[in-house]
Design an enzyme around this catalytic site. Sequence first.
Site, PDB file in Angstrom:
ATOM      1  N   ASN A 179     -58.915 -12.525 -21.367  1.00 22.73           N
ATOM      2  CA  ASN A 179     -58.083 -11.521 -22.382  1.00 22.73           C
ATOM      3  C   ASN A 179     -59.257 -10.312 -22.463  1.00 22.73           C
ATOM      4  O   ASN A 179     -59.371  -9.975 -23.624  1.00 22.73           O
ATOM      5  CB  ASN A 179     -57.854 -11.965 -23.698  1.00 22.73           C
ATOM      6  CG  ASN A 179     -56.679 -11.402 -24.203  1.00 22.73           C
ATOM      7  OD1 ASN A 179     -56.189 -10.476 -23.704  1.00 22.73           O
ATOM      8  ND2 ASN A 179     -56.189 -11.652 -25.443  1.00 22.73           N
ATOM      9  N   HIS A 207     -53.339 -12.923 -34.424  1.00 20.46           N
ATOM     10  CA  HIS A 207     -52.612 -13.744 -33.746  1.00 20.46           C
ATOM     11  C   HIS A 207     -51.262 -14.487 -34.850  1.00 20.46           C
ATOM     12  O   HIS A 207     -50.322 -14.933 -34.393  1.00 20.46           O
ATOM     13  CB  HIS A 207     -53.321 -15.011 -33.213  1.00 20.46           C
ATOM     14  CG  HIS A 207     -54.071 -14.552 -32.081  1.00 20.46           C
ATOM     15  ND1 HIS A 207     -55.285 -13.770 -31.853  1.00 20.46           N
ATOM     16  CD2 HIS A 207     -53.593 -14.894 -30.585  1.00 20.46           C
ATOM     17  CE1 HIS A 207     -55.324 -13.564 -30.550  1.00 20.46           C
ATOM     18  NE2 HIS A 207     -54.689 -14.497 -30.010  1.00 20.46           N
TER      19      HIS A 207
END
Length: 498
Positions: free
Chosen positions: A322, A358
Site C-alpha cells: 500500500n 479504516h
Amino acid sequence: MTEFTEILPHKGLMDGVADAVGVPVEAFRLLLTIVAGYPLAAFYLKFIAIIHDKTVHHMFFAGCGAGLCYFNYGHDTYHSLVAILTTYFLVLFLRKKAQIFLAINFVFHMSYLLLGYFFTSSNDYDILWTMPHCILVLRMIGFGFDITDGLKEESELSKDQKETALKEPPSLLELFAFAYFPSGFLVGPQFPYRRYQAFVNGQFRQHEGSLNAGVRRFGAGAFYLIVCQVGLSYFPDSYFLTPEFAEVAFIKKIYYLGFWAKFSLYKYISCWLLTEGALICIGLTYKGEDKNGQPDWSGCSNVKLKLLESGNTMEHYVQSFNVNTNQWVGQYIYKRLKFLNNRTISYGAALGFLAVWHGYHSGYYMTFLMEYMVVSTEKQITRFYTKVVLPKWGHILNNSDIYKLLYFIVMKSYNICFMGWCLTAFVFLKWERWIVVYGAVNYYGFIFLILWAAFYHTHHYFFRSSSRRQAGEDEKIDDKSTENITEQEKKPEDKKSD
C-alpha cells in the site's frame, strides 16, 4: 449449464455469473470495473487523446468513472457526488482562509466517512460505497492541502509541496474527472491533481513502452489473483476460528497462519497490480527515466513486489505494501506534524489516523498498534545485533556457511509467522473473532514482544550502568595520570630551584 441458467431468472445476470464463478457478486463487479480500465485506456488513446480540447478529456474521465461507480453502487453514488461538490464549494468560498478551509474540509470528509462506516459496517470487509469513498476522502483532503500550498511563497514550501501545490483551483468538471478517474477511484492509488493535470496536458504522451509495461503488470496481477484464490481455498478464513485449528500442533499452526496471511495479502495486491496495469497503459504513471535512460512507469505503483517477496521483516512489508497510501499519510499527516518536533508522536498520530480512516473495528487499531510495536522491536533487535553480537562474534559468524543458512531460515520463518500474527486482527476485525485466533496460537506474538522488551531493557540498563562505572574508572585513571604528569613536570623545576 442447466444449473447456471436456472440461477439467472431469480437473481439477474451479474448474480448468476458470480454464483457460477463462486465469488460474491460485489467482488465480481469490482473485478470487472478494475479490468474495464484496459479497454477504456485503449479507447482513450485511440479516439480521445488526439483531441486538443481538454474539456473532452475531462468529460470522458468524469463520465466513465461516475458510470463505473454507479455500476457498482447504484444510487449510493450520490455520496461521492456530495463529497466532491462540498470540496469544490469550500475551495470557491474559503480558499484564501487557509486554516479554516483545511479544518472544515478535513473534518467534513472524515466525519462523513465515519458516519458511513457506522451505518453500513458488518463483521466482514464490506464491498460497499464506503470502500471507494475512503479513497476519495484522502484524495479530497490532499487536494485541499495542495490548494492552500498554492497560496504560499515558493520558499515556504518543501520539495514535495512544490511538486503538488496548485496556484489556481480547477473547474468543477476537472475536479470530477480527477476524483472519478477510471482505475483510480475504486481501490486507489492516490495521486495528486498535478499528475492528472500533466497527463491531460500531454506531458507523458511522447514516451513509449507503456503498453508493454502495463501488460506485464496485468500478468502479475492475474497471477497473484489465482494464487490468492487457490491458497484461500486451502486456508479459508473460517478455518482459523474452528476447534480443529486449535488442536493442530503449535509449529504447524503458526506456519498455517503465516501462509494464510500471505494469501490474504495477495487479494489486495492483485487488485492494485491490475489497477496499476490499466493506469500504465493509459499513460498516467510516468515517473521520469530510470538509471538506464528508459521510461519509468512506476509513478502510481502501490506495491513493491521484489521487496515484498524478498523482505524478512515487518518493516519490509510496511515499505512494500500500500505504498501510495503510506506516501500520502507521510506527506499530508506525518510531515505536517513537524511542528510537534517529535518523530515518535508524529508517527503514532499517522498510524492513529490510518486506523480511524479504516473504520471502527477493533482489529484495525490492534493491527496498527502491532505494526508500531513490531517495527520498534525489530529496530531494537537490529541495534543489539550490530552493536553487541557482531563486534564479539562477527568474525566467526560471517565466515560460517552454516550460520548463514540458519540465519536465512530463521529470518524467513519469522517473516512468515509474524505476518500471520500481525494480519489476523486486520482480517477478522471484531474482538470476539481475532482474539479466538490469538488464543488458538497461544498469544505467541504478545509473549515474544514482552520477553524481548524485558531482555532488551534489562540488558540496556546493566550495560549502561557497567559503561558508566567503566567511564568513572577511566576518569579516575585519567585524573591519576594527569597528577603524575603534573608531578613529573614539576620535578625539573624543583631541581632547578634547589
